[in-house]
Design a protein around this motif. Structure first.
Motif, PDB file in Angstrom:
ATOM      1  N   GLY A 100       0.819  -1.213   0.000  1.00 47.55           N
ATOM      2  CA  GLY A 100       0.000   0.000   0.000  1.00 47.55           C
ATOM      3  C   GLY A 100       0.847   1.256   0.000  1.00 47.55           C
ATOM      4  O   GLY A 100       0.563   2.215  -0.719  1.00 47.55           O
ATOM      5  N   ARG A 101       1.902   1.258   0.804  1.00 45.80           N
ATOM      6  CA  ARG A 101       2.811   2.403   0.859  1.00 45.80           C
ATOM      7  C   ARG A 101       3.474   2.636  -0.499  1.00 45.80           C
ATOM      8  O   ARG A 101       3.548   3.772  -0.983  1.00 45.80           O
ATOM      9  CB  ARG A 101       3.873   2.168   1.936  1.00 45.80           C
ATOM     10  CG  ARG A 101       4.750   3.384   2.225  1.00 45.80           C
ATOM     11  CD  ARG A 101       5.863   3.071   3.203  1.00 45.80           C
ATOM     12  NE  ARG A 101       6.846   2.130   2.700  1.00 45.80           N
ATOM     13  CZ  ARG A 101       7.732   2.403   1.724  1.00 45.80           C
ATOM     14  NH1 ARG A 101       7.741   3.571   1.146  1.00 45.80           N
ATOM     15  NH2 ARG A 101       8.603   1.490   1.338  1.00 45.80           N
ATOM     16  N   LEU A 102       3.934   1.555  -1.136  1.00 46.71           N
ATOM     17  CA  LEU A 102       4.575   1.683  -2.452  1.00 46.71           C
ATOM     18  C   LEU A 102       3.600   2.184  -3.516  1.00 46.71           C
ATOM     19  O   LEU A 102       3.959   3.012  -4.364  1.00 46.71           O
ATOM     20  CB  LEU A 102       5.185   0.343  -2.878  1.00 46.71           C
ATOM     21  CG  LEU A 102       6.385  -0.140  -2.055  1.00 46.71           C
ATOM     22  CD1 LEU A 102       6.736  -1.574  -2.423  1.00 46.71           C
ATOM     23  CD2 LEU A 102       7.577   0.777  -2.273  1.00 46.71           C
ATOM     24  N   LEU A 103       2.371   1.705  -3.459  1.00 46.31           N
ATOM     25  CA  LEU A 103       1.360   2.169  -4.425  1.00 46.31           C
ATOM     26  C   LEU A 103       1.081   3.656  -4.240  1.00 46.31           C
ATOM     27  O   LEU A 103       1.009   4.411  -5.220  1.00 46.31           O
ATOM     28  CB  LEU A 103       0.066   1.359  -4.274  1.00 46.31           C
ATOM     29  CG  LEU A 103       0.096  -0.073  -4.793  1.00 46.31           C
ATOM     30  CD1 LEU A 103      -1.152  -0.824  -4.360  1.00 46.31           C
ATOM     31  CD2 LEU A 103       0.238  -0.106  -6.309  1.00 46.31           C
ATOM     32  N   LYS A 104       0.926   4.076  -2.994  1.00 43.19           N
ATOM     33  CA  LYS A 104       0.675   5.491  -2.712  1.00 43.19           C
ATOM     34  C   LYS A 104       1.839   6.363  -3.171  1.00 43.19           C
ATOM     35  O   LYS A 104       1.630   7.458  -3.690  1.00 43.19           O
ATOM     36  CB  LYS A 104       0.405   5.704  -1.222  1.00 43.19           C
ATOM     37  CG  LYS A 104      -0.954   5.195  -0.787  1.00 43.19           C
ATOM     38  CD  LYS A 104      -1.143   5.361   0.712  1.00 43.19           C
ATOM     39  CE  LYS A 104      -2.463   4.747   1.147  1.00 43.19           C
ATOM     40  NZ  LYS A 104      -2.621   4.786   2.606  1.00 43.19           N
ATOM     41  N   ALA A 105       3.068   5.859  -2.994  1.00 38.63           N
ATOM     42  CA  ALA A 105       4.249   6.606  -3.433  1.00 38.63           C
ATOM     43  C   ALA A 105       4.251   6.813  -4.940  1.00 38.63           C
ATOM     44  O   ALA A 105       4.804   7.789  -5.448  1.00 38.63           O
ATOM     45  CB  ALA A 105       5.528   5.879  -2.999  1.00 38.63           C
ATOM     46  N   GLU A 106       3.597   5.902  -5.660  1.00 37.72           N
ATOM     47  CA  GLU A 106       3.498   6.018  -7.118  1.00 37.72           C
ATOM     48  C   GLU A 106       2.245   6.771  -7.548  1.00 37.72           C
ATOM     49  O   GLU A 106       1.942   6.858  -8.730  1.00 37.72           O
ATOM     50  CB  GLU A 106       3.506   4.623  -7.764  1.00 37.72           C
ATOM     51  CG  GLU A 106       4.819   3.891  -7.618  1.00 37.72           C
ATOM     52  CD  GLU A 106       5.957   4.571  -8.372  1.00 37.72           C
ATOM     53  OE1 GLU A 106       5.719   5.113  -9.466  1.00 37.72           O
ATOM     54  OE2 GLU A 106       7.089   4.568  -7.845  1.00 37.72           O
ATOM     55  N   GLY A 107       1.482   7.290  -6.590  1.00 39.56           N
ATOM     56  CA  GLY A 107       0.271   8.037  -6.905  1.00 39.56           C
ATOM     57  C   GLY A 107      -0.944   7.165  -7.153  1.00 39.56           C
ATOM     58  O   GLY A 107      -1.938   7.625  -7.696  1.00 39.56           O
ATOM     59  N   LEU A 108      -0.873   5.903  -6.748  1.00 35.57           N
ATOM     60  CA  LEU A 108      -1.988   4.976  -6.940  1.00 35.57           C
ATOM     61  C   LEU A 108      -2.725   4.762  -5.624  1.00 35.57           C
ATOM     62  O   LEU A 108      -2.132   4.879  -4.552  1.00 35.57           O
ATOM     63  CB  LEU A 108      -1.478   3.636  -7.478  1.00 35.57           C
ATOM     64  CG  LEU A 108      -0.723   3.710  -8.812  1.00 35.57           C
ATOM     65  CD1 LEU A 108      -0.055   2.394  -9.097  1.00 35.57           C
ATOM     66  CD2 LEU A 108      -1.676   4.098  -9.925  1.00 35.57           C
ATOM     67  N   THR A 109      -3.989   4.435  -5.701  1.00 32.82           N
ATOM     68  CA  THR A 109      -4.781   4.188  -4.514  1.00 32.82           C
ATOM     69  C   THR A 109      -4.966   2.688  -4.339  1.00 32.82           C
ATOM     70  O   THR A 109      -5.557   2.031  -5.202  1.00 32.82           O
ATOM     71  CB  THR A 109      -6.171   4.850  -4.631  1.00 32.82           C
ATOM     72  OG1 THR A 109      -5.972   6.242  -4.892  1.00 32.82           O
ATOM     73  CG2 THR A 109      -6.984   4.652  -3.366  1.00 32.82           C
TER      74      THR A 109
END
Length: 116
Positions: A100-109
């Protein structure tokens, strides 16, 4: 499922191939003597799939739909082999949080799992 018309390995394969989904592995009581060995032979030949279903506590057999099979590159297969699932719930939760943290860092939810 009815197995009245099934009396040998070839008829069993034709019956399984006619299925839309899967069925519980037949027993000799359901069909004919030697059906278990025929199921095992068809699995070894790659003609059908047989998996254990914990919900029904029995093997289920599936038709093999070769037209739906995909070729997977060797590098993808190696990645699959290298990545082992977490062996505890705590490790699983840690992986979910990190993903989840990695996805958020890429601008994804990331998606959220909800209780039913």
């Amino acid at each position: 499922a009815t197995f009245q018309a099934v009396s040998n390995k070839q008829e069993l394969l034709l019956y399984v191939d006619s299925l839309k989904l899967c069925l519980r592995e037949p027993t000799e009581k359901d069909t004919y003597n030697g059906v278990k060995q025929d199921v095992e032979a068809l699995v070894e030949e790659g003609a059908i799939f047989c998996l254990y279903n914990a919900e029904v506590k029995a093997n289920v057999i599936f038709p093999r739909r070769k037209q739906h099979e995909l070729q997977v590159d060797d590098d993808i297969k190696e990645l699959w082999r290298q990545n082992k699932p977490p062996d505890t719930l705590a490790k699983h939760n840690k992986v979910v949080e990190e993903t989840g943290r990695l996805l958020k860092a890429e601008g994804l939810t990331p998606t959220q799992q909800t209780e039913k």
